[in-house]
Design a protein around this motif. Structure first.
Motif, PDB file in Angstrom:
ATOM      1  N   MET A 235       0.838  -1.195   0.000  1.00 56.39           N
ATOM      2  CA  MET A 235       0.000   0.000   0.000  1.00 56.39           C
ATOM      3  C   MET A 235       0.877   1.252   0.000  1.00 56.39           C
ATOM      4  SD  MET A 235      -3.050  -1.124   2.647  1.00 56.39           S
ATOM      5  CE  MET A 235      -1.931  -1.588   3.961  1.00 56.39           C
ATOM      6  N   GLU A 259     -17.020  -2.772   3.906  1.00 56.02           N
ATOM      7  CA  GLU A 259     -16.001  -2.284   2.973  1.00 56.02           C
ATOM      8  C   GLU A 259     -16.488  -1.069   2.184  1.00 56.02           C
ATOM      9  OE1 GLU A 259     -13.393  -3.880  -0.869  1.00 56.02           O
ATOM     10  OE2 GLU A 259     -14.471  -5.300   0.407  1.00 56.02           O
ATOM     11  N   ASP A 273      -6.572   1.371  -0.932  1.00 55.26           N
ATOM     12  CA  ASP A 273      -5.662   1.004   0.155  1.00 55.26           C
ATOM     13  C   ASP A 273      -6.373   1.103   1.503  1.00 55.26           C
ATOM     14  OD1 ASP A 273      -3.662   0.472  -1.583  1.00 55.26           O
ATOM     15  OD2 ASP A 273      -2.523   2.306  -1.212  1.00 55.26           O
ATOM     16  N   ARG A 275      -9.518   0.604   2.100  1.00 56.55           N
ATOM     17  CA  ARG A 275     -10.400  -0.557   2.249  1.00 56.55           C
ATOM     18  C   ARG A 275      -9.600  -1.812   2.578  1.00 56.55           C
ATOM     19  NH1 ARG A 275     -14.585   0.698  -2.800  1.00 56.55           N
ATOM     20  NH2 ARG A 275     -15.846   2.240  -1.649  1.00 56.55           N
ATOM     21  N   THR A 276      -8.452  -1.950   1.937  1.00 60.28           N
ATOM     22  CA  THR A 276      -7.588  -3.087   2.257  1.00 60.28           C
ATOM     23  C   THR A 276      -7.137  -3.018   3.707  1.00 60.28           C
ATOM     24  OG1 THR A 276      -6.809  -3.200  -0.032  1.00 60.28           O
ATOM     25  CG2 THR A 276      -5.440  -4.259   1.648  1.00 60.28           C
ATOM     26  N   TYR A 277      -6.907  -1.811   4.163  1.00 58.89           N
ATOM     27  CA  TYR A 277      -6.401  -1.582   5.515  1.00 58.89           C
ATOM     28  C   TYR A 277      -7.350  -2.100   6.594  1.00 58.89           C
ATOM     29  CZ  TYR A 277      -4.473   1.265   9.359  1.00 58.89           C
ATOM     30  OH  TYR A 277      -3.933   1.691  10.534  1.00 58.89           O
ATOM     31  N   GLN A 279      -9.685  -4.484   6.172  1.00 53.46           N
ATOM     32  CA  GLN A 279     -10.083  -5.876   5.987  1.00 53.46           C
ATOM     33  C   GLN A 279      -9.510  -6.744   7.105  1.00 53.46           C
ATOM     34  OE1 GLN A 279      -8.913  -7.161   2.074  1.00 53.46           O
ATOM     35  NE2 GLN A 279     -10.536  -6.014   1.041  1.00 53.46           N
TER      36      GLN A 279
END
Length: 311
Positions: A235, A259, A273, A275-277, A279
């Motif tokens: 990221m 999300e 990034d 949203r990935t963070y 998860q």
């Protein structure tokens, strides 16, 4: 050798008209609008920009089912704390014991006479009302469209109560609200908050499943159960972003961040990034009156330097 380490701050949680009478309201209060408000230092506040604004409208259902905006109605703001709740409970008992005497006491408080009432039933009710007035946070009156606003309200939990007399009965609108400075607070004191009442608390209504609650409105604190796993190498926008970074999201009834609700409040992190963070993160299920609900949450991100010495 100096390296950057990603640190996560968990949790940073955002936290006369004719109308039918719907029974007792949840809570309320009565006092004169010109009474000097108490010291604001009793309210909880955060550092920096620590105050917010509450805006809203007061309305009732007319005899034909139409909505009537309540003009020139007294709206009162109470801190939601143990002292205020105890005083309201005592006042509720006084009102239920004799509503006629209570009406006389209200009249005495608003328009004091020279009568010696100490030790009499009316005098006891007057004392209860005057105690409540010392606990009241602030008052305003609605305009011609039933609108009102409270400004510079410190962070915290409050009760909003509007009061009027209709058909020779006390009627009130009551709702608990949370004030969080970074978000505007808007309140509708409508038919669902309306009833013949003075200060009494009813059984809690079922939570609104469509509503997203602030953390301060929940039955208990949201607790992070699983912080998720983060690989900052994947990221790059986090490494390039200016600090501070704050990410907002909605937590579902199971305690899992949704999300699609993720947004970057502060910082220039890419939304993908962000949203990935979040998860893999999980919280204790948000609860309102014993029922699971959706709630707002946020996390703060910072970088810390770590130094490793090589001998």
């Amino acid at each position: 050798m100096t390296r950057l380490r990603l640190a996560v701050a968990l949790p940073m949680l955002a936290i006369g008209f004719s109308a039918s009478l719907a029974g007792q309201g949840r809570r309320g209060g009565g006092a004169r609008p010109d009474q000097e408000p108490p010291d604001l230092s009793r309210s909880r506040a955060t550092s920096g920009s620590s105050t917010g604004t509450i805006t809203g409208t007061v309305s009732a259902r007319g005899a034909k089912g139409d909505t009537i905006m309540a003009a020139n109605v007294l709206v009162q703001l109470w801190a939601l704390d143990a002292n205020t709740s105890a005083a309201r409970d005592a006042a509720c008992a006084g009102w239920l014991a004799d509503k006629t005497l209570w009406m006389q006491a209200k009249q005495e408080v608003e328009y004091p006479s020279e009568m010696k009432l100490s030790g009499t039933p009316v005098g006891n009710d007057v004392a209860l009302l005057r105690t409540l007035m010392t606990l009241r946070r602030d008052t305003v009156r609605t305009d011609g469209n039933g609108a009102f606003s409270f400004n510079k309200v410190p962070f915290g939990a409050y009760t909003l109560e509007a009061e009027a007399v209709a058909n020779d009965k006390f009627v009130q609108w009551t709702r608990d609200v949370a004030v969080i400075p970074i978000r505007p607070t808007s309140v509708d004191l409508g038919a669902d908050t309306f009833g013949e009442n003075q200060y009494c608390t009813l059984a809690a209504p079922a939570p609104d499943t469509a509503r997203i609650y602030d953390a301060i409105e929940l039955d208990r604190e949201l607790i992070p159960i699983h912080p998720g796993t983060i690989d900052i190498a994947t990221m790059p926008s986090f490494r390039a972003a200016a600090l501070p970074i704050e990410i907002d999201f909605v937590i579902d009834e199971q305690g899992v961040p949704i999300e699609e609700s993720v947004r970057v409040v502060t910082g220039s992190v890419a939304i993908a990034d962000a949203r990935t963070y979040v998860q893999g993160m999980k919280y204790s299920p948000p609860m309102r009156h014993g029922k699971p609900v959706k709630a707002r949450g946020s996390i703060g991100v910072r970088f810390e330097k770590t130094v490793r010495r090589v001998n």
